[in-house]
Design a protein around this motif. Structure first.
Motif, PDB file in Angstrom:
ATOM      1  N   GLU A 137      51.998  70.662  16.232  1.00  0.00           N
ATOM      2  CA  GLU A 137      52.284  69.442  15.474  1.00  0.00           C
ATOM      3  C   GLU A 137      53.574  69.597  14.684  1.00  0.00           C
ATOM      4  OE1 GLU A 137      49.446  71.051  15.525  1.00  0.00           O
ATOM      5  OE2 GLU A 137      47.725  69.689  15.655  1.00  0.00           O
TER       6      GLU A 137
ATOM      7  N   ARG B 274      56.586  69.553  17.092  1.00  0.00           N
ATOM      8  CA  ARG B 274      56.881  68.186  17.523  1.00  0.00           C
ATOM      9  C   ARG B 274      57.576  67.399  16.406  1.00  0.00           C
ATOM     10  NH1 ARG B 274      52.218  67.043  19.572  1.00  0.00           N
ATOM     11  NH2 ARG B 274      51.310  66.192  17.677  1.00  0.00           N
TER      12      ARG B 274
ATOM     13  N   PRO C  10      55.263  60.319  25.614  1.00  0.00           N
ATOM     14  CA  PRO C  10      54.317  61.091  26.439  1.00  0.00           C
ATOM     15  C   PRO C  10      53.423  60.188  27.277  1.00  0.00           C
ATOM     16  CG  PRO C  10      54.384  61.936  24.189  1.00  0.00           C
ATOM     17  CD  PRO C  10      55.159  60.657  24.181  1.00  0.00           C
TER      18      PRO C  10
ATOM     19  N   GLY D  38      50.329  60.738  28.049  1.00  0.00           N
ATOM     20  CA  GLY D  38      48.950  60.713  27.579  1.00  0.00           C
ATOM     21  C   GLY D  38      47.960  61.320  28.548  1.00  0.00           C
TER      22      GLY D  38
ATOM     23  N   GLU E 156      56.781  64.893  26.109  1.00  0.00           N
ATOM     24  CA  GLU E 156      55.748  65.085  27.126  1.00  0.00           C
ATOM     25  C   GLU E 156      55.355  66.560  27.224  1.00  0.00           C
ATOM     26  OE1 GLU E 156      53.455  63.980  30.782  1.00  0.00           O
ATOM     27  OE2 GLU E 156      53.883  63.161  28.801  1.00  0.00           O
TER      28      GLU E 156
ATOM     29  N   ALA F 287      53.211  67.425  24.272  1.00  0.00           N
ATOM     30  CA  ALA F 287      51.880  66.827  24.382  1.00  0.00           C
ATOM     31  C   ALA F 287      51.013  67.618  25.367  1.00  0.00           C
ATOM     32  CB  ALA F 287      51.999  65.365  24.826  1.00  0.00           C
TER      33      ALA F 287
ATOM     34  N   GLN G  53      49.970  70.851  23.866  1.00  0.00           N
ATOM     35  CA  GLN G  53      48.849  70.652  22.940  1.00  0.00           C
ATOM     36  C   GLN G  53      47.525  70.604  23.692  1.00  0.00           C
ATOM     37  OE1 GLN G  53      47.865  71.200  19.855  1.00  0.00           O
ATOM     38  NE2 GLN G  53      49.112  69.608  18.886  1.00  0.00           N
ATOM     39  N   GLU G  54      47.500  69.951  24.859  1.00  0.00           N
ATOM     40  CA  GLU G  54      46.290  69.932  25.678  1.00  0.00           C
ATOM     41  C   GLU G  54      45.903  71.352  26.103  1.00  0.00           C
ATOM     42  OE1 GLU G  54      44.171  67.326  26.933  1.00  0.00           O
ATOM     43  OE2 GLU G  54      45.091  66.380  25.183  1.00  0.00           O
TER      44      GLU G  54
END
Length: 497
Positions: A229, A232, A256, A258, A471, A474, A477-478
């Motif tokens: 976080e 980013r 991103p 998603g 992207e 993101a 993060q996943e």
């Protein structure tokens, strides 16, 4: 309350805005941590305590009047000593700059100040960003917070060590060969190298003040943090066009997609054929790939066709020779440093690995740089960028090691590294997994994924598509949710009452 010095920057900012804690209290907590630990780490080389206190006090006074400077209002941060800071010594670990006090901030520093960040101090580094350890002739070497006998990496070792040990929640570094990613891997923190020219390099050395602007390719500016976080947030604040650097394109941040973990197509590799990695790194990456597969990701072991590492590193070396040749004065001191590096990489380490990292092959470019040769090298680089762009098109990200080894014990500059019976030339061990993506310009983020049996961090490099950093972050993060989070080194975390 969790210890303030291990609270992420974005949470500190929210806590300050909500009056849960004051900017002065946050600063004081970090100053106590620095006083307690920096003398053994040498991560911060110049502390700007008086001005930081003044700015933190002003931040609290402004908030009391209903004024918010920006999203980092009152949050203390550090800056690698390679970026100019107005009124604050900037040395790049280089003796001729030991008393250099810039009149103007580097663009990235100015952008962070503009959103309320408090500059706490400067972080220690390799001399002129020229080594994979953080040693120089001005300040004591940087030690790894996980084990003081080991290096924190380089050239941004002070940045990574400061963030890992809770001396700073956020730090700005630069990367032309792995100077953000390798220290992040060695110290167990998050680090981002963005797309080439995504972030302005105005006010950044190693172009010594007064020398021409040479590092127009491969050199990037990025950041270190203890959470994605924060990475980013920081990236979104410092990226973008700059009137002082017209070759930074005015490209908006991407949005991103998603995608969930189950929707991702992930490529991975645990080692290049030519450069084996330490067993614990390889085993950890294999375990991560299996874990992601079990979590539902579409993941496949993969290497692009015609990915010939020897040719890639040779092209990288030629490119680096051309863009560095005029960045620093050509004098006896700098020549001696360069010859030492060339000699050791040509003579130390296993013979086959030396062929990959033998910088003596660059002598024709260094001794007789030709404009035609420079343009030929640029043309070859363009072809390589296009090749990687095409190869990555079917994939969302590509997972690779960050370096061939975990952190190693301190040693003279560019000396070989012996791991598990293998003797790695210094540049190959530390750069073989990072340099290709400076050459190709693709963004990469490093996340911590585990530790060796003797407690040293292991990081994972995640490669994304050019100009698609949001992207990439993101997706990271996943992956991070499935893999794990930052862990602080033992002995640095306490609980505030």
């Amino acid at each position: 309350m969790s210890d303030l010095v291990f609270t992420p920057a974005h949470q500190l900012a929210q806590m300050i805005r909500d009056r849960v804690v004051s900017a002065v209290e946050v600063l004081d907590a970090h100053l106590v941590q620095i006083a307690k630990h920096n003398s053994k780490l040498n991560a911060i080389c110049t502390l700007d305590e008086e001005r930081a206190r003044q700015q933190a006090k002003q931040a609290d006074e402004a908030l009391a009047k209903g004024e918010i400077w920006g999203v980092l209002h009152g949050v203390p941060i550090t800056i690698k000593d390679i970026f100019e800071t107005a009124g604050l010594r900037t040395t790049a670990g280089y003796i001729p700059l030991k008393d250099y006090v810039p009149q103007q901030d580097a663009t990235v520093v100015a952008r962070l100040r503009a959103v309320g960040a408090v500059i706490l101090g400067k972080t220690n580094m390799a001399e002129l960003a020229g080594d994979f350890q953080s040693t120089n002739s001005l300040f004591p070497r940087v030690n790894n917070p996980w084990n003081l006998d080991y290096t924190a990496g380089g050239s941004s070792g002070g940045s990574a060590a400061a963030v890992a040990a809770g001396l700073s929640p956020l730090d700005i570094g630069n990367d032309i060969a792995g100077s953000i990613r390798q220290p992040a891997h060695f110290c167990g923190v998050y680090g981002l190298k963005p797309t080439d020219r995504r972030i302005s390099t105005v006010g950044m050395i190693p172009e010594v003040p007064g020398m021409p602007y040479c590092l127009r390719q491969m050199m990037t500016v990025g950041c270190f943090a203890r959470s994605l976080e924060d990475i980013r947030l920081c990236f979104s604040l410092i990226a973008g066009a700059d009137l002082r650097r017209p070759d930074v394109p005015p490209i908006s941040l991407d949005i991103p997609s998603g995608k969930t973990l189950r929707e991702l197509k992930i490529a991975w590799i645990d080692e290049w054929t030519e450069v084996p990695v330490a067993v614990e790194i390889r085993d950890t990456i294999q375990a991560i790939a299996q874990k992601l597969s079990q979590a539902g990701a579409q993941i496949e072991r993969w290497l692009p066709r015609n990915f010939e590492l020897s040719k890639i590193l040779n092209l990288y070396g030629r490119m680096a020779a051309y863009i560095n040749i005029y960045a620093q004065p050509i004098n006896r001191y700098n020549l001696r440093r360069s010859w030492q590096q060339i000699f050791r990489t040509a003579t130390q380490g296993d013979k086959e690995l030396r062929k990959l990292g033998d910088f003596s092959r660059l002598l024709p470019e260094l001794l007789n740089p030709r404009l035609k040769g420079y343009f030929e090298t640029l043309t070859e680089r363009d072809r390589f960028i296009a090749q990687i762009d095409e190869a990555l098109e079917p994939w969302d990200v590509w997972l690779t090691p960050v370096a061939a080894t975990p952190a190693f014990t301190h040693r003279p500059a560019w000396n070989a590294i012996d791991i598990e019976g293998k003797s790695y030339p210094h540049g190959v061990a530390n750069g073989a997994y990072t340099m290709p993506f400076n050459l190709s310009s693709h963004p990469a983020v490093v996340i911590p994924i585990g530790q060796t049996q003797n407690g040293l961090p292991i990081g994972l490099q995640i490669i994304g598509k050019r100009w698609r950093e949001m992207e990439l972050l993101a997706i990271a993060q996943e992956l991070n949710r499935a893999i794990g989070e930052f862990k602080s080194p033992l002995g640095y975390y306490t609980v505030s009452l």
